[in-house]
Design an enzyme around this catalytic site. Structure first.
Site, PDB file in Angstrom:
ATOM      1  N   ASP A 153      28.725 -82.018  12.752  1.00 29.55           N
ATOM      2  CA  ASP A 153      28.813 -80.554  12.736  1.00 29.55           C
ATOM      3  C   ASP A 153      29.845 -80.053  11.706  1.00 29.55           C
ATOM      4  O   ASP A 153      30.448 -80.837  10.983  1.00 29.55           O
ATOM      5  CB  ASP A 153      29.160 -80.096  14.175  1.00 29.55           C
ATOM      6  CG  ASP A 153      28.504 -78.784  14.532  1.00 29.55           C
ATOM      7  OD1 ASP A 153      28.140 -78.013  13.622  1.00 29.55           O
ATOM      8  OD2 ASP A 153      28.375 -78.508  15.739  1.00 29.55           O
ATOM      9  N   ASP A 208      22.363 -71.478  14.634  1.00 33.93           N
ATOM     10  CA  ASP A 208      21.741 -72.039  15.848  1.00 33.93           C
ATOM     11  C   ASP A 208      20.515 -71.255  16.287  1.00 33.93           C
ATOM     12  O   ASP A 208      20.456 -70.030  16.200  1.00 33.93           O
ATOM     13  CB  ASP A 208      22.754 -72.048  16.994  1.00 33.93           C
ATOM     14  CG  ASP A 208      23.837 -73.086  16.772  1.00 33.93           C
ATOM     15  OD1 ASP A 208      23.874 -73.694  15.688  1.00 33.93           O
ATOM     16  OD2 ASP A 208      24.652 -73.279  17.688  1.00 33.93           O
TER      17      ASP A 208
HETATM   18  C1  GLA Z   1      27.131 -75.936  16.685  1.00 28.08           C
HETATM   19  C2  GLA Z   1      25.800 -76.606  16.378  1.00 28.08           C
HETATM   20  C3  GLA Z   1      24.973 -76.701  17.660  1.00 28.08           C
HETATM   21  C4  GLA Z   1      25.738 -77.499  18.697  1.00 28.08           C
HETATM   22  C5  GLA Z   1      27.087 -76.861  18.943  1.00 28.08           C
HETATM   23  C6  GLA Z   1      27.983 -77.730  19.815  1.00 28.08           C
HETATM   24  O1  GLA Z   1      26.959 -74.618  17.052  1.00 28.08           O
HETATM   25  O2  GLA Z   1      25.103 -75.890  15.400  1.00 28.08           O
HETATM   26  O3  GLA Z   1      23.711 -77.297  17.394  1.00 28.08           O
HETATM   27  O4  GLA Z   1      25.880 -78.816  18.245  1.00 28.08           O
HETATM   28  O5  GLA Z   1      27.797 -76.645  17.726  1.00 28.08           O
HETATM   29  O6  GLA Z   1      29.244 -77.179  20.038  1.00 28.08           O
END
Ligand code: GLA
Length: 407
Positions: A153, A208
Protein backbone atom coordinates in the site's frame (compact mmCIF):
# COMPACT_ATOMS: atom_id res chain seq x y z
CA UNK A 1 53.21 -12.85 -26.48
CA UNK A 2 49.80 -13.13 -28.00
CA UNK A 3 48.88 -15.99 -25.68
CA UNK A 4 49.82 -13.87 -22.69
CA UNK A 5 47.69 -11.03 -23.92
CA UNK A 6 44.71 -13.32 -24.43
CA UNK A 7 45.19 -14.83 -20.98
CA UNK A 8 45.27 -11.37 -19.43
CA UNK A 9 42.11 -10.34 -21.26
CA UNK A 10 40.41 -13.57 -20.21
CA UNK A 11 41.25 -13.10 -16.51
CA UNK A 12 40.15 -9.48 -16.69
CA UNK A 13 36.80 -10.58 -18.14
CA UNK A 14 36.34 -13.25 -15.46
CA UNK A 15 37.15 -10.71 -12.75
CA UNK A 16 34.66 -8.23 -14.23
CA UNK A 17 31.86 -10.82 -14.38
CA UNK A 18 32.59 -12.02 -10.84
CA UNK A 19 32.30 -8.52 -9.40
CA UNK A 20 29.23 -7.51 -11.39
CA UNK A 21 26.19 -6.82 -9.15
CA UNK A 22 23.31 -9.31 -9.48
CA UNK A 23 20.48 -7.19 -10.77
CA UNK A 24 17.23 -7.92 -9.06
CA UNK A 25 14.08 -8.32 -11.05
CA UNK A 26 10.51 -9.31 -10.47
CA UNK A 27 9.56 -12.98 -10.57
CA UNK A 28 8.27 -13.22 -14.13
CA UNK A 29 5.63 -15.75 -15.20
CA UNK A 30 3.73 -15.59 -11.87
CA UNK A 31 0.68 -13.82 -13.27
CA UNK A 32 0.44 -14.58 -16.97
CA UNK A 33 -3.32 -14.25 -16.53
CA UNK A 34 -4.91 -11.89 -13.96
CA UNK A 35 -4.56 -13.26 -10.39
CA UNK A 36 -7.75 -14.68 -8.82
CA UNK A 37 -8.48 -15.06 -5.13
CA UNK A 38 -10.05 -13.50 -2.04
CA UNK A 39 -8.99 -10.55 0.09
CA UNK A 40 -10.28 -9.77 3.58
CA UNK A 41 -10.57 -5.98 3.30
CA UNK A 42 -13.85 -5.19 1.51
CA UNK A 43 -15.95 -7.25 3.93
CA UNK A 44 -13.95 -7.55 7.15
CA UNK A 45 -11.71 -4.43 7.14
CA UNK A 46 -9.80 -4.56 10.46
CA UNK A 47 -11.97 -7.35 11.90
CA UNK A 48 -9.69 -9.98 10.46
CA UNK A 49 -8.33 -12.96 12.39
CA UNK A 50 -7.19 -16.50 11.69
CA UNK A 51 -10.72 -17.90 12.03
CA UNK A 52 -11.93 -15.60 9.26
CA UNK A 53 -9.01 -16.59 7.02
CA UNK A 54 -9.43 -20.34 7.61
CA UNK A 55 -13.16 -20.04 6.93
CA UNK A 56 -12.46 -18.22 3.66
CA UNK A 57 -10.03 -20.95 2.59
CA UNK A 58 -12.53 -23.69 3.49
CA UNK A 59 -15.33 -21.90 1.63
CA UNK A 60 -13.19 -21.22 -1.43
CA UNK A 61 -12.86 -24.97 -1.86
CA UNK A 62 -16.38 -25.99 -0.78
CA UNK A 63 -18.16 -23.36 -2.92
CA UNK A 64 -16.48 -24.41 -6.16
CA UNK A 65 -14.48 -21.17 -6.37
CA UNK A 66 -11.17 -23.02 -6.29
CA UNK A 67 -12.44 -25.21 -9.10
CA UNK A 68 -13.37 -22.06 -11.04
CA UNK A 69 -9.77 -20.78 -10.80
CA UNK A 70 -9.51 -18.74 -7.57
CA UNK A 71 -6.33 -19.49 -5.65
CA UNK A 72 -4.99 -16.67 -3.43
CA UNK A 73 -6.25 -16.11 0.12
CA UNK A 74 -4.97 -12.65 1.02
CA UNK A 75 -5.00 -11.05 4.48
CA UNK A 76 -5.26 -7.28 4.12
CA UNK A 77 -4.43 -4.63 6.73
CA UNK A 78 -4.59 -4.98 10.55
CA UNK A 79 -2.90 -8.39 10.99
CA UNK A 80 0.30 -6.86 12.37
CA UNK A 81 1.46 -7.01 15.97
CA UNK A 82 4.81 -5.45 16.81
CA UNK A 83 8.41 -5.65 15.63
CA UNK A 84 10.84 -7.54 17.90
CA UNK A 85 14.12 -6.13 19.20
CA UNK A 86 15.82 -7.06 15.91
CA UNK A 87 13.13 -5.37 13.87
CA UNK A 88 11.33 -8.48 12.59
CA UNK A 89 7.55 -8.18 12.28
CA UNK A 90 5.15 -10.55 14.06
CA UNK A 91 1.39 -10.92 13.75
CA UNK A 92 -1.04 -9.76 16.42
CA UNK A 93 -0.96 -12.70 18.88
CA UNK A 94 -4.64 -12.29 19.80
CA UNK A 95 -5.93 -12.26 16.21
CA UNK A 96 -3.42 -14.83 14.91
CA UNK A 97 -2.48 -17.04 17.89
CA UNK A 98 -1.19 -19.90 15.69
CA UNK A 99 1.18 -17.60 13.79
CA UNK A 100 1.45 -16.90 10.09
CA UNK A 101 3.52 -19.94 9.15
CA UNK A 102 0.90 -22.30 10.53
CA UNK A 103 -1.88 -20.34 8.84
CA UNK A 104 -0.01 -20.39 5.52
CA UNK A 105 0.43 -24.14 5.88
CA UNK A 106 -3.31 -24.51 6.43
CA UNK A 107 -4.08 -22.48 3.28
CA UNK A 108 -1.51 -24.48 1.31
CA UNK A 109 -2.99 -27.76 2.57
CA UNK A 110 -6.20 -26.78 0.77
CA UNK A 111 -4.29 -26.45 -2.49
CA UNK A 112 -4.48 -22.64 -2.28
CA UNK A 113 -1.91 -19.87 -2.01
CA UNK A 114 -1.32 -17.43 0.83
CA UNK A 115 -1.11 -13.65 0.59
CA UNK A 116 -0.45 -10.79 2.96
CA UNK A 117 -0.51 -6.97 3.04
CA UNK A 118 1.97 -4.28 3.97
CA UNK A 119 2.67 -0.70 3.01
CA UNK A 120 5.60 1.32 1.68
CA UNK A 121 5.17 4.03 4.32
CA UNK A 122 6.08 4.23 8.00
CA UNK A 123 2.63 2.91 8.98
CA UNK A 124 -0.12 1.08 7.12
CA UNK A 125 -3.35 2.87 6.28
CA UNK A 126 -4.82 1.28 9.43
CA UNK A 127 -1.91 2.64 11.50
CA UNK A 128 0.04 -0.61 11.95
CA UNK A 129 3.82 -1.13 11.50
CA UNK A 130 4.69 -0.94 7.79
CA UNK A 131 7.64 -1.67 5.53
CA UNK A 132 9.67 1.53 5.27
CA UNK A 133 13.27 0.79 6.30
CA UNK A 134 12.44 -2.90 6.94
CA UNK A 135 11.92 -4.09 3.37
CA UNK A 136 14.61 -6.79 3.29
CA UNK A 137 13.76 -8.09 6.78
CA UNK A 138 10.07 -8.24 5.95
CA UNK A 139 10.72 -10.05 2.69
CA UNK A 140 12.78 -12.68 4.56
CA UNK A 141 9.97 -13.10 7.08
CA UNK A 142 7.31 -13.44 4.36
CA UNK A 143 9.43 -16.04 2.58
CA UNK A 144 9.82 -17.98 5.83
CA UNK A 145 6.10 -17.90 6.48
CA UNK A 146 5.36 -19.22 2.99
CA UNK A 147 3.76 -16.08 1.55
CA UNK A 148 2.89 -16.25 -2.17
CA UNK A 149 1.36 -12.79 -2.75
CA UNK A 150 2.08 -9.34 -1.29
CA UNK A 151 -0.20 -6.33 -1.60
CA UNK A 152 1.85 -3.20 -0.89
CA UNK A 153 0.00 0.00 0.00
CA UNK A 154 0.93 3.70 -0.11
CA UNK A 155 -0.19 5.38 3.15
CA UNK A 156 2.14 7.50 5.30
CA UNK A 157 4.78 7.75 2.60
CA UNK A 158 5.39 11.49 3.02
CA UNK A 159 7.87 12.47 0.28
CA UNK A 160 8.86 8.96 -0.76
CA UNK A 161 9.51 8.40 -4.43
CA UNK A 162 7.05 5.74 -5.61
CA UNK A 163 9.29 4.16 -8.25
CA UNK A 164 12.15 3.89 -5.76
CA UNK A 165 10.00 2.59 -2.91
CA UNK A 166 8.33 -0.13 -4.96
CA UNK A 167 11.61 -1.09 -6.63
CA UNK A 168 13.22 -1.54 -3.21
CA UNK A 169 10.46 -3.93 -2.15
CA UNK A 170 10.65 -5.79 -5.44
CA UNK A 171 14.40 -6.24 -4.96
CA UNK A 172 13.90 -7.37 -1.37
CA UNK A 173 11.37 -10.00 -2.46
CA UNK A 174 13.70 -11.19 -5.19
CA UNK A 175 16.64 -11.41 -2.79
CA UNK A 176 14.56 -13.46 -0.32
CA UNK A 177 14.20 -16.01 -3.10
CA UNK A 178 10.55 -17.05 -2.77
CA UNK A 179 8.40 -16.31 -5.83
CA UNK A 180 5.78 -13.82 -4.60
CA UNK A 181 3.19 -11.99 -6.71
CA UNK A 182 3.76 -8.28 -6.08
CA UNK A 183 0.60 -6.17 -6.06
CA UNK A 184 1.20 -2.40 -6.04
CA UNK A 185 -1.48 -0.35 -4.32
CA UNK A 186 -0.70 3.34 -4.74
CA UNK A 187 -4.11 4.17 -6.21
CA UNK A 188 -2.78 5.46 -9.53
CA UNK A 189 -1.32 8.59 -7.86
CA UNK A 190 2.00 8.29 -9.70
CA UNK A 191 0.69 6.65 -12.88
CA UNK A 192 2.15 3.19 -12.08
CA UNK A 193 1.00 1.88 -15.46
CA UNK A 194 3.82 3.93 -16.99
CA UNK A 195 6.64 2.45 -14.82
CA UNK A 196 5.54 -0.64 -12.89
CA UNK A 197 5.61 -3.28 -15.62
CA UNK A 198 9.01 -4.58 -14.50
CA UNK A 199 8.38 -3.98 -10.81
CA UNK A 200 5.09 -5.68 -10.03
CA UNK A 201 2.46 -7.99 -11.47
CA UNK A 202 -0.52 -5.66 -10.93
CA UNK A 203 -1.08 -2.09 -9.90
CA UNK A 204 -4.12 -0.33 -8.55
CA UNK A 205 -5.31 2.33 -10.96
CA UNK A 206 -7.74 4.22 -8.72
CA UNK A 207 -8.79 4.96 -5.16
CA UNK A 208 -10.78 2.41 -3.18
CA UNK A 209 -13.90 0.80 -4.56
CA UNK A 210 -17.29 1.01 -2.78
CA UNK A 211 -20.19 -1.44 -3.02
CA UNK A 212 -22.34 0.82 -5.17
CA UNK A 213 -22.97 1.09 -8.88
CA UNK A 214 -22.22 4.70 -9.66
CA UNK A 215 -21.55 6.64 -6.46
CA UNK A 216 -18.80 8.56 -4.75
CA UNK A 217 -18.40 8.05 -1.00
CA UNK A 218 -16.66 11.19 0.16
CA UNK A 219 -14.41 10.88 3.25
CA UNK A 220 -13.17 14.48 3.17
CA UNK A 221 -9.63 14.21 1.84
CA UNK A 222 -10.28 10.96 -0.07
CA UNK A 223 -13.16 9.19 -1.78
CA UNK A 224 -14.33 5.69 -2.50
CA UNK A 225 -15.74 5.07 -5.95
CA UNK A 226 -18.58 3.01 -7.37
CA UNK A 227 -18.12 0.38 -10.03
CA UNK A 228 -18.94 2.58 -13.02
CA UNK A 229 -16.69 5.46 -11.94
CA UNK A 230 -13.77 3.04 -11.71
CA UNK A 231 -14.58 1.34 -15.03
CA UNK A 232 -14.66 4.77 -16.72
CA UNK A 233 -11.17 5.51 -15.42
CA UNK A 234 -9.83 2.24 -16.88
CA UNK A 235 -10.70 3.14 -20.45
CA UNK A 236 -7.52 5.07 -21.16
CA UNK A 237 -5.20 2.45 -19.68
CA UNK A 238 -5.74 -0.64 -21.78
CA UNK A 239 -2.45 -0.40 -23.67
CA UNK A 240 -0.51 -0.87 -20.42
CA UNK A 241 -1.98 -4.24 -19.42
CA UNK A 242 -0.91 -7.66 -20.64
CA UNK A 243 0.34 -11.07 -19.49
CA UNK A 244 2.35 -10.60 -16.27
CA UNK A 245 1.37 -6.95 -15.67
CA UNK A 246 -2.23 -5.91 -15.07
CA UNK A 247 -4.25 -2.80 -14.38
CA UNK A 248 -6.05 -3.39 -11.07
CA UNK A 249 -9.40 -1.56 -10.73
CA UNK A 250 -9.62 -2.88 -7.12
CA UNK A 251 -11.14 -5.91 -5.48
CA UNK A 252 -14.63 -7.20 -6.17
CA UNK A 253 -17.70 -6.01 -4.28
CA UNK A 254 -19.88 -8.88 -5.55
CA UNK A 255 -22.06 -10.07 -2.65
CA UNK A 256 -21.50 -6.93 -0.58
CA UNK A 257 -24.84 -5.17 -1.01
CA UNK A 258 -25.49 -4.23 -4.64
CA UNK A 259 -28.45 -5.77 -6.50
CA UNK A 260 -27.95 -9.04 -8.37
CA UNK A 261 -28.05 -7.17 -11.71
CA UNK A 262 -25.40 -4.76 -10.50
CA UNK A 263 -23.20 -7.52 -9.14
CA UNK A 264 -23.48 -9.32 -12.47
CA UNK A 265 -22.60 -6.14 -14.38
CA UNK A 266 -19.66 -5.40 -12.05
CA UNK A 267 -18.26 -8.93 -12.42
CA UNK A 268 -18.73 -8.93 -16.20
CA UNK A 269 -16.97 -5.61 -16.59
CA UNK A 270 -14.02 -6.70 -14.45
CA UNK A 271 -13.69 -9.81 -16.64
CA UNK A 272 -13.90 -7.71 -19.81
CA UNK A 273 -11.19 -5.45 -18.37
CA UNK A 274 -8.86 -8.42 -17.70
CA UNK A 275 -8.85 -7.29 -14.08
CA UNK A 276 -7.49 -9.30 -11.17
CA UNK A 277 -10.48 -11.12 -9.67
CA UNK A 278 -10.09 -10.80 -5.89
CA UNK A 279 -13.44 -11.56 -4.30
CA UNK A 280 -14.14 -9.34 -1.31
CA UNK A 281 -17.23 -10.86 0.29
CA UNK A 282 -17.77 -13.35 3.12
CA UNK A 283 -17.23 -16.60 1.22
CA UNK A 284 -18.55 -18.69 4.08
CA UNK A 285 -21.96 -16.98 4.00
CA UNK A 286 -22.69 -16.23 0.35
CA UNK A 287 -26.08 -16.83 -1.22
CA UNK A 288 -26.71 -18.75 -4.44
CA UNK A 289 -26.80 -15.61 -6.64
CA UNK A 290 -23.40 -14.44 -5.43
CA UNK A 291 -21.90 -17.90 -5.83
CA UNK A 292 -23.32 -18.26 -9.34
CA UNK A 293 -21.83 -14.93 -10.37
CA UNK A 294 -18.39 -15.57 -8.89
CA UNK A 295 -18.13 -19.08 -10.33
CA UNK A 296 -19.42 -18.57 -13.87
CA UNK A 297 -16.54 -20.25 -15.69
CA UNK A 298 -17.52 -18.98 -19.12
CA UNK A 299 -17.40 -15.37 -17.96
CA UNK A 300 -14.18 -16.02 -16.02
CA UNK A 301 -12.68 -17.44 -19.23
CA UNK A 302 -12.96 -13.95 -20.77
CA UNK A 303 -10.87 -12.54 -17.92
CA UNK A 304 -8.35 -15.38 -18.10
CA UNK A 305 -8.02 -15.37 -21.89
CA UNK A 306 -4.35 -15.92 -22.69
CA UNK A 307 -4.10 -12.93 -25.05
CA UNK A 308 -4.62 -10.69 -22.01
CA UNK A 309 -6.17 -7.83 -24.00
CA UNK A 310 -8.29 -5.40 -22.00
CA UNK A 311 -11.69 -4.55 -23.50
CA UNK A 312 -12.54 -1.17 -24.99
CA UNK A 313 -15.82 0.73 -25.04
CA UNK A 314 -16.88 0.63 -28.65
CA UNK A 315 -20.14 2.55 -28.49
CA UNK A 316 -22.95 3.84 -26.35
CA UNK A 317 -26.45 3.61 -27.78
CA UNK A 318 -29.21 5.22 -25.72
CA UNK A 319 -27.40 4.42 -22.42
CA UNK A 320 -26.52 0.91 -23.53
CA UNK A 321 -22.73 0.68 -23.69
CA UNK A 322 -21.04 -1.84 -25.95
CA UNK A 323 -17.71 -3.16 -24.62
CA UNK A 324 -15.60 -5.38 -26.88
CA UNK A 325 -12.68 -7.72 -26.05
CA UNK A 326 -10.60 -9.70 -28.55
CA UNK A 327 -9.96 -13.31 -27.50
CA UNK A 328 -7.75 -16.18 -28.65
CA UNK A 329 -8.70 -18.15 -31.79
CA UNK A 330 -10.28 -15.10 -33.32
CA UNK A 331 -13.12 -15.20 -30.77
CA UNK A 332 -14.61 -11.98 -29.39
CA UNK A 333 -16.43 -11.07 -26.19
CA UNK A 334 -19.09 -8.37 -26.35
CA UNK A 335 -20.74 -6.93 -23.24
CA UNK A 336 -23.89 -4.81 -23.57
CA UNK A 337 -24.35 -2.76 -20.40
CA UNK A 338 -27.48 -0.80 -19.50
CA UNK A 339 -26.21 2.14 -17.43
CA UNK A 340 -29.62 3.75 -17.11
CA UNK A 341 -32.26 3.43 -14.41
CA UNK A 342 -34.85 1.97 -16.83
CA UNK A 343 -35.21 -1.24 -18.76
CA UNK A 344 -33.93 -0.75 -22.30
CA UNK A 345 -34.86 -2.51 -25.51
CA UNK A 346 -32.00 -2.49 -27.96
CA UNK A 347 -30.81 -4.07 -31.15
CA UNK A 348 -27.40 -4.53 -32.65
CA UNK A 349 -26.83 -5.16 -36.34
CA UNK A 350 -23.49 -6.98 -36.56
CA UNK A 351 -23.23 -6.45 -40.32
CA UNK A 352 -23.36 -2.67 -39.91
CA UNK A 353 -20.73 -2.63 -37.16
CA UNK A 354 -17.28 -3.48 -38.43
CA UNK A 355 -15.26 -3.18 -35.23
CA UNK A 356 -11.51 -2.57 -35.34
CA UNK A 357 -9.31 -2.71 -32.27
CA UNK A 358 -6.50 -0.34 -33.06
CA UNK A 359 -4.40 -1.69 -30.16
CA UNK A 360 -4.35 -5.36 -31.18
CA UNK A 361 -4.92 -4.65 -34.88
CA UNK A 362 -7.85 -7.09 -35.00
CA UNK A 363 -11.11 -6.56 -36.80
CA UNK A 364 -14.51 -8.09 -36.18
CA UNK A 365 -16.20 -8.11 -39.55
CA UNK A 366 -19.24 -10.37 -39.64
CA UNK A 367 -19.71 -9.70 -43.35
CA UNK A 368 -16.59 -11.79 -43.93
CA UNK A 369 -16.88 -14.34 -41.12
CA UNK A 370 -20.06 -15.58 -39.50
CA UNK A 371 -19.81 -16.17 -35.77
CA UNK A 372 -22.03 -18.22 -33.51
CA UNK A 373 -23.22 -16.36 -30.43
CA UNK A 374 -23.32 -17.72 -26.90
CA UNK A 375 -25.07 -15.90 -24.07
CA UNK A 376 -22.67 -16.46 -21.17
CA UNK A 377 -25.06 -15.70 -18.29
CA UNK A 378 -27.90 -17.77 -19.76
CA UNK A 379 -25.30 -20.40 -20.82
CA UNK A 380 -27.19 -20.76 -24.10
CA UNK A 381 -26.34 -20.52 -27.80
CA UNK A 382 -28.50 -17.79 -29.31
CA UNK A 383 -27.92 -17.94 -33.07
CA UNK A 384 -25.37 -16.29 -35.32
CA UNK A 385 -24.15 -12.86 -36.31
CA UNK A 386 -26.17 -13.17 -39.55
CA UNK A 387 -29.19 -11.92 -37.65
CA UNK A 388 -29.70 -8.63 -35.85
CA UNK A 389 -29.34 -9.16 -32.09
CA UNK A 390 -32.48 -7.99 -30.26
CA UNK A 391 -32.65 -7.88 -26.48
CA UNK A 392 -34.23 -6.23 -23.47
CA UNK A 393 -31.92 -5.27 -20.64
CA UNK A 394 -33.06 -4.42 -17.11
CA UNK A 395 -31.49 -1.38 -15.46
CA UNK A 396 -27.82 -1.84 -14.49
CA UNK A 397 -27.68 -5.28 -16.08
CA UNK A 398 -25.59 -6.82 -18.85
CA UNK A 399 -25.85 -9.17 -21.78
CA UNK A 400 -22.48 -10.83 -22.30
CA UNK A 401 -21.86 -12.88 -25.42
CA UNK A 402 -18.96 -14.83 -26.83
CA UNK A 403 -18.59 -14.90 -30.61
CA UNK A 404 -16.91 -18.01 -31.98
CA UNK A 405 -15.97 -18.47 -35.59
CA UNK A 406 -18.26 -21.05 -37.22
CA UNK A 407 -16.39 -24.14 -38.37
C1 GLA B 1 -6.00 1.33 1.39
C2 GLA B 1 -6.14 0.33 0.25
C3 GLA B 1 -7.29 -0.63 0.56
C4 GLA B 1 -7.00 -1.36 1.86
C5 GLA B 1 -6.80 -0.35 2.97
C6 GLA B 1 -6.30 -1.01 4.25
O1 GLA B 1 -7.10 2.16 1.48
O2 GLA B 1 -6.38 1.00 -0.96
O3 GLA B 1 -7.46 -1.55 -0.51
O4 GLA B 1 -5.87 -2.16 1.69
O5 GLA B 1 -5.83 0.63 2.62
O6 GLA B 1 -6.08 -0.11 5.29
Amino acid sequence: MNIRRYACAFYLLVAMIATMPVYAQKFDTLALTPPMGWNSWNKFACNVNEGVVRAAADAMVASGMKDAGYEYIVIDDCWQGTRDSLGFIHPDPIKFPSGMKTLAEYVHSKGLKFGIYSCAGSKTCGGYPAGRGHEYQDAIMYAQWGVDYLKYDWCNTENLNAVGAYTTMRDALYAAGRPIVFSLCEWGNNKPWSWAKDIGHLWRTTGDIAACFDCEVNHGNWSQWGVMKIADLEKELRQYAGPGHWNDPDMLEVGNGMSVNEDRAHFSLWCMLAAPLMSGNDLSAMNADTKNILTNKEVIALDQDSLGIQAFRYDSIDSVEVWVKPLVNNNWAVCFLNRSMETKKFQFDWSKNIITDTLSQRTLNTNEITYSIRNLWMKKNIGTTNKILKAELPSHDVLVVRLSQQK
